[in-house]
Motif scaffolding. Structure first.
Motif, PDB file in Angstrom:
ATOM      1  N   UNK A  92     -15.483  16.629  12.936  1.00  0.00           N
ATOM      2  CA  UNK A  92     -13.970  16.513  12.179  1.00  0.00           C
ATOM      3  C   UNK A  92     -13.703  17.539  11.128  1.00  0.00           C
ATOM      4  N   UNK A  93     -12.328  17.794  11.420  1.00  0.00           N
ATOM      5  CA  UNK A  93     -12.178  18.987  10.512  1.00  0.00           C
ATOM      6  C   UNK A  93     -11.470  18.234   8.961  1.00  0.00           C
ATOM      7  N   UNK A  94     -12.069  18.288   7.767  1.00  0.00           N
ATOM      8  CA  UNK A  94     -10.838  17.603   7.434  1.00  0.00           C
ATOM      9  C   UNK A  94     -10.451  18.471   5.426  1.00  0.00           C
ATOM     10  N   UNK A  95      -9.238  18.007   5.110  1.00  0.00           N
ATOM     11  CA  UNK A  95      -8.182  18.851   3.915  1.00  0.00           C
ATOM     12  C   UNK A  95      -9.690  18.273   2.734  1.00  0.00           C
ATOM     13  N   UNK A  96      -9.613  19.167   1.952  1.00  0.00           N
ATOM     14  CA  UNK A  96     -10.482  19.330   0.532  1.00  0.00           C
ATOM     15  C   UNK A  96      -9.106  18.697  -0.155  1.00  0.00           C
ATOM     16  N   UNK A  97      -9.265  17.635  -0.958  1.00  0.00           N
ATOM     17  CA  UNK A  97      -8.399  17.842  -2.185  1.00  0.00           C
ATOM     18  C   UNK A  97      -8.707  16.841  -3.511  1.00  0.00           C
ATOM     19  N   UNK A  98      -7.872  16.967  -4.573  1.00  0.00           N
ATOM     20  CA  UNK A  98      -8.406  16.742  -5.882  1.00  0.00           C
ATOM     21  C   UNK A  98      -7.474  15.880  -6.107  1.00  0.00           C
ATOM     22  N   UNK A  99      -7.478  14.300  -6.397  1.00  0.00           N
ATOM     23  CA  UNK A  99      -6.784  13.854  -7.333  1.00  0.00           C
ATOM     24  C   UNK A  99      -7.162  13.268  -8.837  1.00  0.00           C
ATOM     25  N   UNK A 118     -11.771  11.862   3.108  1.00  0.00           N
ATOM     26  CA  UNK A 118     -12.689  10.462   3.168  1.00  0.00           C
ATOM     27  C   UNK A 118     -12.385  11.010   4.928  1.00  0.00           C
ATOM     28  N   UNK A 119     -13.246  10.173   5.841  1.00  0.00           N
ATOM     29  CA  UNK A 119     -12.938   9.730   6.816  1.00  0.00           C
ATOM     30  C   UNK A 119     -13.530   8.117   7.572  1.00  0.00           C
ATOM     31  N   UNK A 120     -13.411   7.664   8.213  1.00  0.00           N
ATOM     32  CA  UNK A 120     -14.624   7.235   9.202  1.00  0.00           C
ATOM     33  C   UNK A 120     -15.677   7.724  10.002  1.00  0.00           C
TER      34      UNK A 120
END
Lengths: 196, 582
Positions: free
Chosen positions: B170-177, B156-158
């Motif tokens: 922008x580099x984002x880490x993928x995650x699982x909730x 998630x990001x703006x």
């Protein structure tokens, strides 16, 4: 101009005029308009005749003048005049306090280019258009004094630590009297902005 | 015979009066158009953003081969629900996919025409990556059911976080909730989001129109023509997008340049309707003829040098012609270019602490701090504006002032630091402003009167320091007040002086006071500000919004206050020929 009296030099570009009227009609290039700049001195500086700006139909000069302003001067005037067969006719005048472009509190630093617009008034005080011009101080005794003591950024100097005017011994300019316009005063006495 | 002479005299008088009114009205109309265009930087644009995606280090969910990833883009609505915006194609057999599909988003931040409700929007986007099962490889991605695929991760990001980056990536880490894996950190891969502003958003077209042999529409004089340019949308509806000035008493007029943005028009091949009207001061203008052509066709008309005959709604072709004397296409720097090039928007806040707000300890006070945590109007305004602007400030240290209060054992201060310091005014982040605000409420006595001049001058001082140091910063001062300003002329003087600095001022009026004087400060609704010395503001830097309009929910504070900010910014940088560092 008396060479012994210090002056500051302005690079003043008279740009354009908006909403100007002569005899209740919109001014045109046929009115042969020009601008005379004075700085409380016998010297005056005159632009060429106005042309029409094709993009916005304003009358423009875009005429650069190097104006010497005596340190004792408190204002400069810009007079719009019309050359007619009968002579020169005054159309409007704008009076600008020197402090407006000397980089005072909360103003554009004096050595940066400043864009100013001033209401013109005729000799009876009625509003008559707006005159647009730009100003940059290219030479100033205050600047020289400040530069001698510390590095100055390309766009001017910081307000903090600035010399408050200059003292001159010349009798013609008032020996022993501090002259010049105080700069950097803080009339509100509030917070200091860190990380400047 | 005598009666006849009398009638003639009366006719002249009547026509003369009408003509006088017409000239006055035309001048007013033209001045309004000029100021409208100038205040919007002449070439207002809105931006279209294209998002491109790639990923690396994805988990391998297939037994016999690598994953076949697909990305789904969502946005979070006001109610918090996710709304799908689009999907990429499926990249077969890859743990480091680069998707070809581009996702287009509208980033509105300035208004060219008053009919368009444009605004800066705060996007929260969520990206989910799925491993598409082998059996669905030949199925259209739009038809895929996500619950039948393997979920790989999300991020998630703006949108602001992306566009403010120098490389706009922008580099984002993928995650699982999910429950099973939430107890410990795992690497689900990385997602790279890159954004580009579409070229059509940056392209502006300048045209000069001229007409010949227009018809007489006024009884005893020539016509006073102007052009109205509209685009045709679905259903045949015409939406005006541009209007020329009125040229008086001319049957062969040439108008000032018209500037259009391709995005605004819809495309170079989208039809435009150009109508020529005879101006009437009563507002009921006479249609003198029209043409329907796209930008491409207008360009051809310009190249050929020939005119296009006007026609009336009943298809009658007139002798009058429309010429395109100038047609130039140029790409110019946009707000997003400057942001990507390192320009920052620095947020500053000034809060009204005058006694008219009421005792902060009482529930009817505008400064009441509700024990339940519900925010008052001041807090809401700070948060709603700040959470947008903060993304454009790298250090997120914001000057925060109060005015109209009496500190402990001191006189009334019309500009005091919210953090209580006498040496510096900055606080850390939006939360820092909120903390300083609540702390100040407990440590000062509300007083008065309401003065804007000191805080505006202080903000101008900061801006002037930045200019002196060659800083690439543009400052935004938010003033939140409940009352009518007492030092109106001093405020005007300060605003005029500040108009030549990289500074904009947003004023939010809270409570039920009469804010008519505030609207004087907002040049959108009146003449340019003029100081007591006769200096005229070089540009409009003020935006005022009464908070009660916002409370209705029809429009947010952000939309109302920030809509003009990029335009004010662009007006400033363009007037000084400041280039972004790209």
């Amino acid at each position: 101009m008396d060479a012994r009296c210090p002056v500051r030099t302005l690079e003043l570009t008279v740009q354009s005029v908006e909403g100007l009227q002569l005899d209740r009609k919109p001014a045109t290039t046929k009115n042969n308009l020009f601008v005379v700049v004075r700085a409380e001195s016998i010297n005056s500086y005159t632009t060429c005749m106005a042309k029409e700006d094709a993009t916005n139909n304003n009358l423009t000069w875009n005429h650069k003048l190097d104006v010497d302003v005596p340190l004792h001067a408190s204002s400069i005037t810009l007079e719009v005049k019309s050359k007619t067969l009968k002579g020169v006719k005054d159309v409007g005048i704008a009076r600008v306090a020197v402090s407006e472009f000397m980089g005072g509190f909360g103003s554009v630093p004096q050595h940066c280019l400043q864009f100013l617009s001033y209401r013109l008034r005729d000799w009876e005080g009625r509003r008559n258009g707006v005159l647009n011009f730009s100003v940059r101080v290219v030479n100033s005794p205050e600047y020289v004094t400040a530069a001698a003591g510390k590095a100055v950024s390309p766009c001017g100097f910081k307000l903090r630590g600035t010399t408050m005017g200059a003292t001159t011994s010349s009798s013609s300019c008032g020996g022993g009297v501090v002259v010049g316009v105080p700069i950097g005063w803080n009339s509100y006495g509030s917070s200091t902005y860190n990380n400047v | 015979m005598g009666n006849c002479c009398s009638d003639v005299a009366g006719g002249h008088a009547s026509i003369g009066t009408t003509a006088g009114d017409l000239r006055h009205q035309a001048d007013t109309a033209n001045d309004a158009v000029d100021y409208f265009l100038r205040s919007r930087g002449h070439r207002g644009l809105f931006s279209q953003i294209e998002l491109l995606f790639s990923a690396s280090g994805l988990r391998d969910r297939d037994v016999l081969s690598k994953s076949d990833p697909m990305l789904v883009l969502y946005t979070k609505g006001k109610n918090g629900a996710l709304e799908e915006l689009g999907r990429t194609e499926v990249v077969l057999n890859s743990l480091d996919p680069t998707w070809i599909t581009k996702h287009t988003l509208i980033y509105h931040f300035e208004v060219v025409q008053v009919l368009v409700n444009c605004s800066i929007k705060f996007f929260h986007h969520r990206f989910r990556v799925y491993d598409v099962d082998t059996q669905f490889h030949n199925v259209d991605v739009k038809m895929l059911k996500l619950e039948e695929q393997q979920f790989l991760g999300e991020a998630t990001c703006a949108l602001s976080e992306i566009i403010t980056r120098f490389d706009q990536s922008l580099t984002l880490d993928l995650h699982r909730d999910d429950f099973i894996t939430s107890t410990h950190s795992q690497n689900y891969g990385k997602l790279l989001v890159h954004c580009e502003e579409s070229l059509s958003s940056k392209t502006a077209i300048e045209m000069i129109f001229r007409c010949s042999d227009l018809e007489y529409r006024d009884l005893f004089s020539r016509s006073d023509p102007f052009l109205l340019i509209s685009k045709v949308v679905e259903g045949g509806m015409q939406i005006p997008i541009c209007k020329t000035e009125v040229i008086k008493n001319d049957l062969n007029p040439m108008w000032k340049p018209v500037f259009l943005n391709i995005q605004q028009v819809g495309g170079k091949d989208s039809p435009l309707i150009i109508e020529c009207y005879n101006f009437n001061s009563n507002g009921k203008h006479d249609l003198m003829g029209k043409v329907k052509r796209s930008l491409l066709e207008l360009e051809k008309i310009h190249s050929s040098g020939q005119g296009e005959k006007l026609f009336l709604p009943n298809k009658v072709v007139l002798n009058s012609q429309l010429f395109v004397d100038k047609f130039t296409e140029s790409v110019q720097y946009t707000f997003l270019d400057y942001v990507a090039g390192g320009f920052e928007l620095n947020f500053m806040v000034a809060v009204d602490f005058t006694a008219s707000n009421g005792n902060p300890r009482l529930p009817d006070s505008l400064h009441y701090l509700d024990p339940s945590g519900r925010q008052n109007a001041y807090q809401r305004a700070i948060v709603e504006v700040g959470e947008v602007i903060q993304f454009y400030d790298s250090d997120k240290r914001f000057p925060a002032w109060g005015f109209g209060a009496r500190p402990i054992d001191g006189p009334v201060s019309h500009c005091f630091n919210l953090n209580g310091s006498s040496h510096y005014c900055e606080v850390e982040g939006i939360q820092g402003i909120m903390t300083a605000y609540t702390s100040a409420l407990l440590n000062v006595s509300l007083a008065g009167p309401t003065l804007f001049g000191p805080v505006i001058s202080n903000a101008a001082l900061i801006a002037s320091h930045s200019v002196a140091n060659g800083g690439r910063k543009y400052f935004v001062l938010l003033i939140i007040t409940d009352g009518v300003v007492t030092d109106l002329q001093e405020t005007k003087d300060a605003l005029v002086k500040a108009s030549d600095l990289p500074l904009s001022i947003l004023i939010v009026g809270v409570g039920g006071a009469d804010f008519k004087e505030m609207e004087v400060l907002d040049a959108d609704k009146g003449e340019p500000l003029e100081s007591s010395s006769g200096r005229v503001a070089s540009r409009d830097i003020v935006q005022f919004v009464p908070y009660r309009d916002v409370q209705s929910g029809e429009i947010s504070v952000v939309q109302a206050l920030l809509a003009e900010l990029p335009t004010q910014f662009l007006t400033y940088v363009r007037s000084r020929n400041i280039q972004p560092s790209l």
